[in-house]
Design a protein around this motif. Sequence first.
Motif, PDB file in Angstrom:
ATOM      1  N   LYS A 151       0.818  -1.224   0.000  1.00  0.00           N
ATOM      2  CA  LYS A 151       0.000   0.000   0.000  1.00  0.00           C
ATOM      3  C   LYS A 151       0.848   1.269   0.000  1.00  0.00           C
ATOM      4  O   LYS A 151       0.324   2.373   0.095  1.00  0.00           O
ATOM      5  CB  LYS A 151      -1.006   0.009   1.160  1.00  0.00           C
ATOM      6  N   LYS A 152       2.170   1.095  -0.144  1.00  0.00           N
ATOM      7  CA  LYS A 152       3.061   2.247  -0.302  1.00  0.00           C
ATOM      8  C   LYS A 152       3.700   2.222  -1.688  1.00  0.00           C
ATOM      9  O   LYS A 152       4.724   2.842  -1.917  1.00  0.00           O
ATOM     10  CB  LYS A 152       4.121   2.245   0.808  1.00  0.00           C
ATOM     11  N   GLY A 153       3.097   1.438  -2.597  1.00  0.00           N
ATOM     12  CA  GLY A 153       3.578   1.434  -3.974  1.00  0.00           C
ATOM     13  C   GLY A 153       4.438   0.241  -4.351  1.00  0.00           C
ATOM     14  O   GLY A 153       4.856   0.120  -5.500  1.00  0.00           O
ATOM     15  N   GLN A 154       4.724  -0.628  -3.382  1.00  0.00           N
ATOM     16  CA  GLN A 154       5.617  -1.753  -3.646  1.00  0.00           C
ATOM     17  C   GLN A 154       4.843  -3.062  -3.825  1.00  0.00           C
ATOM     18  O   GLN A 154       4.100  -3.466  -2.926  1.00  0.00           O
ATOM     19  CB  GLN A 154       6.597  -1.893  -2.460  1.00  0.00           C
ATOM     20  N   LEU A 155       5.019  -3.709  -4.973  1.00  0.00           N
ATOM     21  CA  LEU A 155       4.485  -5.063  -5.168  1.00  0.00           C
ATOM     22  C   LEU A 155       5.379  -6.055  -4.431  1.00  0.00           C
ATOM     23  O   LEU A 155       6.577  -5.819  -4.280  1.00  0.00           O
ATOM     24  CB  LEU A 155       4.451  -5.395  -6.665  1.00  0.00           C
ATOM     25  N   LEU A 156       4.791  -7.175  -3.992  1.00  0.00           N
ATOM     26  CA  LEU A 156       5.546  -8.175  -3.224  1.00  0.00           C
ATOM     27  C   LEU A 156       5.160  -9.585  -3.658  1.00  0.00           C
ATOM     28  O   LEU A 156       3.983  -9.877  -3.893  1.00  0.00           O
ATOM     29  CB  LEU A 156       5.260  -7.984  -1.720  1.00  0.00           C
ATOM     30  N   ASN A 157       6.145 -10.432  -3.763  1.00  0.00           N
ATOM     31  CA  ASN A 157       5.981 -11.852  -4.088  1.00  0.00           C
ATOM     32  C   ASN A 157       5.419 -12.552  -2.840  1.00  0.00           C
ATOM     33  O   ASN A 157       5.969 -12.401  -1.756  1.00  0.00           O
ATOM     34  CB  ASN A 157       7.377 -12.394  -4.429  1.00  0.00           C
ATOM     35  N   THR A 158       4.312 -13.287  -2.979  1.00  0.00           N
ATOM     36  CA  THR A 158       3.648 -13.813  -1.779  1.00  0.00           C
ATOM     37  C   THR A 158       3.163 -15.237  -1.996  1.00  0.00           C
ATOM     38  O   THR A 158       2.754 -15.615  -3.090  1.00  0.00           O
ATOM     39  CB  THR A 158       2.479 -12.879  -1.382  1.00  0.00           C
ATOM     40  N   ASN A 159       3.207 -16.015  -0.936  1.00  0.00           N
ATOM     41  CA  ASN A 159       2.793 -17.423  -0.974  1.00  0.00           C
ATOM     42  C   ASN A 159       1.291 -17.550  -1.245  1.00  0.00           C
ATOM     43  O   ASN A 159       0.471 -16.967  -0.545  1.00  0.00           O
ATOM     44  CB  ASN A 159       3.152 -18.039   0.383  1.00  0.00           C
ATOM     45  N   ALA A 190      -0.923   3.646  -3.556  1.00  0.00           N
ATOM     46  CA  ALA A 190      -0.121   4.426  -2.605  1.00  0.00           C
ATOM     47  C   ALA A 190      -0.571   5.883  -2.559  1.00  0.00           C
ATOM     48  O   ALA A 190      -0.411   6.558  -1.543  1.00  0.00           O
ATOM     49  CB  ALA A 190       1.356   4.340  -2.980  1.00  0.00           C
ATOM     50  N   LYS A 191      -1.155   6.369  -3.663  1.00  0.00           N
ATOM     51  CA  LYS A 191      -1.624   7.763  -3.728  1.00  0.00           C
ATOM     52  C   LYS A 191      -3.079   7.883  -3.295  1.00  0.00           C
ATOM     53  O   LYS A 191      -3.707   8.931  -3.472  1.00  0.00           O
ATOM     54  CB  LYS A 191      -1.449   8.302  -5.151  1.00  0.00           C
ATOM     55  N   GLY A 192      -3.663   6.785  -2.807  1.00  0.00           N
ATOM     56  CA  GLY A 192      -5.031   6.864  -2.280  1.00  0.00           C
ATOM     57  C   GLY A 192      -6.117   6.613  -3.308  1.00  0.00           C
ATOM     58  O   GLY A 192      -7.305   6.773  -3.010  1.00  0.00           O
ATOM     59  N   THR A 193      -5.736   6.230  -4.533  1.00  0.00           N
ATOM     60  CA  THR A 193      -6.741   5.872  -5.547  1.00  0.00           C
ATOM     61  C   THR A 193      -6.881   4.357  -5.568  1.00  0.00           C
ATOM     62  O   THR A 193      -5.909   3.639  -5.782  1.00  0.00           O
ATOM     63  CB  THR A 193      -6.302   6.381  -6.938  1.00  0.00           C
ATOM     64  N   ASN A 194      -8.113   3.888  -5.339  1.00  0.00           N
ATOM     65  CA  ASN A 194      -8.340   2.437  -5.258  1.00  0.00           C
ATOM     66  C   ASN A 194      -8.458   1.844  -6.667  1.00  0.00           C
ATOM     67  O   ASN A 194      -9.550   1.607  -7.176  1.00  0.00           O
ATOM     68  CB  ASN A 194      -9.598   2.169  -4.422  1.00  0.00           C
ATOM     69  N   ALA A 195      -7.280   1.613  -7.266  1.00  0.00           N
ATOM     70  CA  ALA A 195      -7.206   1.159  -8.660  1.00  0.00           C
ATOM     71  C   ALA A 195      -7.374  -0.352  -8.770  1.00  0.00           C
ATOM     72  O   ALA A 195      -7.062  -1.093  -7.839  1.00  0.00           O
ATOM     73  CB  ALA A 195      -5.855   1.561  -9.246  1.00  0.00           C
TER      74      ALA A 195
END
Lengths: 259, 259
Positions: free
Chosen positions: A150-158, B89-94
Amino acid sequence: MKISVIKVGGNVINDEVALSFFLEQFSQLEGAKVLVHGGGKLATAMAQRLGIEPKMVDGRRITDADTLEVVTMVYGGLVNKRIVAQLQAKGTNAIGLTGADANIIEADKRTGWEIDFGFVGDVRKANAGPIANLAKEGITPVIAPLTHDKKGQLLNTNADTMAQAVAVALGQAGHEVSLRYCFEKAGVLLDINDDNSLVEELDPQKFEQFKAEGVVADGMLPKLKNAFDAIEASVKEVWLGKVEGLLANTPKGTKIIGE
Amino acid sequence: MKISVIKVGGNVINDEVALSFFLEQFSQLEGAKVLVHGGGKLATAMAQRLGIEPKMVDGRRITDADTLEVVTMVYGGLVNKRIVAQLQAKGTNAIGLTGADANIIEADKRTGWEIDFGFVGDVRKANAGPIANLAKEGITPVIAPLTHDKKGQLLNTNADTMAQAVAVALGQAGHEVSLRYCFEKAGVLLDINDDNSLVEELDPQKFEQFKAEGVVADGMLPKLKNAFDAIEASVKEVWLGKVEGLLANTPKGTKIIGE
């Protein structure tokens, strides 16, 4: 609402015939449903083609920036969109999502371990609202094993954990959830090489016993932990087994029993 | 419902600073909105890294099976999901979509030309329903330049045309649509090298005149054809211009005027 959350793993994703069979069974499954898919070997093959060396630290795989780029392309693009297009052809109105899309699954970059796993996310929260709204409109979410912070970073997740988190969130929102983990075995087996040695029901006591005896080990342990976490939270039923058993409207496999 | 459909092209996608500025402006745009993005140069770069030669026939680019795989990964995965994560991250629920997702845009594989373009789709139909439902829930669709034929085949598709089709479908469903094409110029220019020579309003007569005089040519012609098609169908307003002009709540650029 009754809703099924189906997890399918790499062994099916890697095999075009198995995937096509799975998608046919999945599309025939009645009622509202969600698919969570694993990654499979395509990302490793793509990384090799791009000359990206797999990065290992202490025998554990690390998701560095280059690897994250590959899994974002392969899981979020190639695998996910191919599944969606195939389901559309079979009459299932699928929509492909990562955890970032409609903010369905937020995660934290993994910290607190002796090694830095890189861009790996541990699920913080699944949001049932948008998933349930799509399902109510007859749209079937197809979720790739990627989340965001939610801060712009995508993450690899199980993907097993994502399926559990989605099922629990839907359960907590009042839905009647059936969570089914499809994998290469008929379920929990007393003899790993004999599908006839199926354990039809597994409760926490038997699980502890099987762990002590070494009947369940390795990759089955986190999968079963996810299964027990789900049944002990809010999920109505949890099953493990093969595609052909689990996607029958009356599932056949190992049923997880809560306390 | 009032809804803005914003198209952004490769020149912004290719430039991290320009993309970040665009996403900031886009996230601040009031009301319901949809983003349609082009592909940019990343797919060409990725194809090169994978040793896939660009395939040209008679000077036209062909989407062969390998190239389709690359654009599915890059447009549908890498570019689309990065935009979604940054907007979150900018608050837009894309929510990131291709035409296959929720079956929002169906296309036909291009036929009837002297050359075979490969896996290229011409838009058959955009479905306003799922797009409007998401927008009503405060979710912002972010659409990658890929469609499907509803028979399981993904197709590489022109983003300008997709934006037009989405805008027209939303208009025909009774919504008040503002369609804005962001590109590298301030709008239609009398002198292509002088942003001050902006044509503030363009009607069909002036368009014919400019075509005859060569004021508009090349890539502007199909873009303007899309713009006039939209305004003459059901779209309330259509604009062309730069990001900074068009994403103001009072747009500045070239306004397209219908008959």
